[in-house]
Design a protein around this motif. Structure first.
Motif, short mmCIF file in Angstrom:
data_model
loop_
_atom_site.label_atom_id
_atom_site.label_comp_id
_atom_site.label_asym_id
_atom_site.label_seq_id
_atom_site.Cartn_x
_atom_site.Cartn_y
_atom_site.Cartn_z
N TRP A 32 0.84 -1.20 0.00
CA TRP A 32 0.00 0.00 0.00
C TRP A 32 0.87 1.25 0.00
O TRP A 32 0.64 2.18 -0.76
N TRP A 33 1.88 1.26 0.86
CA TRP A 33 2.75 2.42 0.99
C TRP A 33 3.49 2.69 -0.33
O TRP A 33 3.69 3.83 -0.73
N GLY A 34 3.89 1.63 -1.02
CA GLY A 34 4.67 1.79 -2.24
C GLY A 34 3.84 2.10 -3.48
O GLY A 34 4.32 2.79 -4.38
N PHE A 35 2.61 1.60 -3.55
CA PHE A 35 1.87 1.72 -4.80
C PHE A 35 0.55 2.47 -4.71
O PHE A 35 0.07 2.98 -5.72
N ARG A 37 -0.64 4.64 -1.85
CA ARG A 37 -0.73 5.79 -0.95
C ARG A 37 -0.91 7.11 -1.67
O ARG A 37 -1.67 7.99 -1.24
N GLU A 38 -0.24 7.30 -2.80
CA GLU A 38 -0.25 8.60 -3.48
C GLU A 38 -1.51 8.85 -4.31
O GLU A 38 -1.79 9.98 -4.66
#
Length: 71
Positions: A32-35, A37-38
């Motif tokens: 989630w943090w890598g793909f 979140r943004e």
């Protein structure tokens, strides 16, 4: 009637399962943090209010062959 004492294999199984769940949570969080979140989904509040206030369409019953059942 009392329960038998837990066997060593039961405790090991529980410990292993806890570690697997923790590892899965770490992997999901990293993904989630890598793909994800943004990315944000813009929400039009007025359009959403109209969707929530709109009446639901009437459901049609279907036969097993998929044809609508007229009532």
């Amino acid at each position: 009637m009392s329960l038998p004492p837990p066997r060593l294999t039961d405790r090991r199984l529980v410990r292993d399962l806890v570690w697997v769940v923790i590892l899965k949570l770490i992997v999901i969080t990293a993904l989630w943090w890598g793909f994800v979140r943004e990315f944000r989904v813009p929400v039009d509040h007025d359009a959403m209010a109209v969707q929530l206030a709109a009446p639901l369409p009437a459901k049609q019953q279907t036969h097993t062959d998929g044809e609508p059942h007229g009532q």
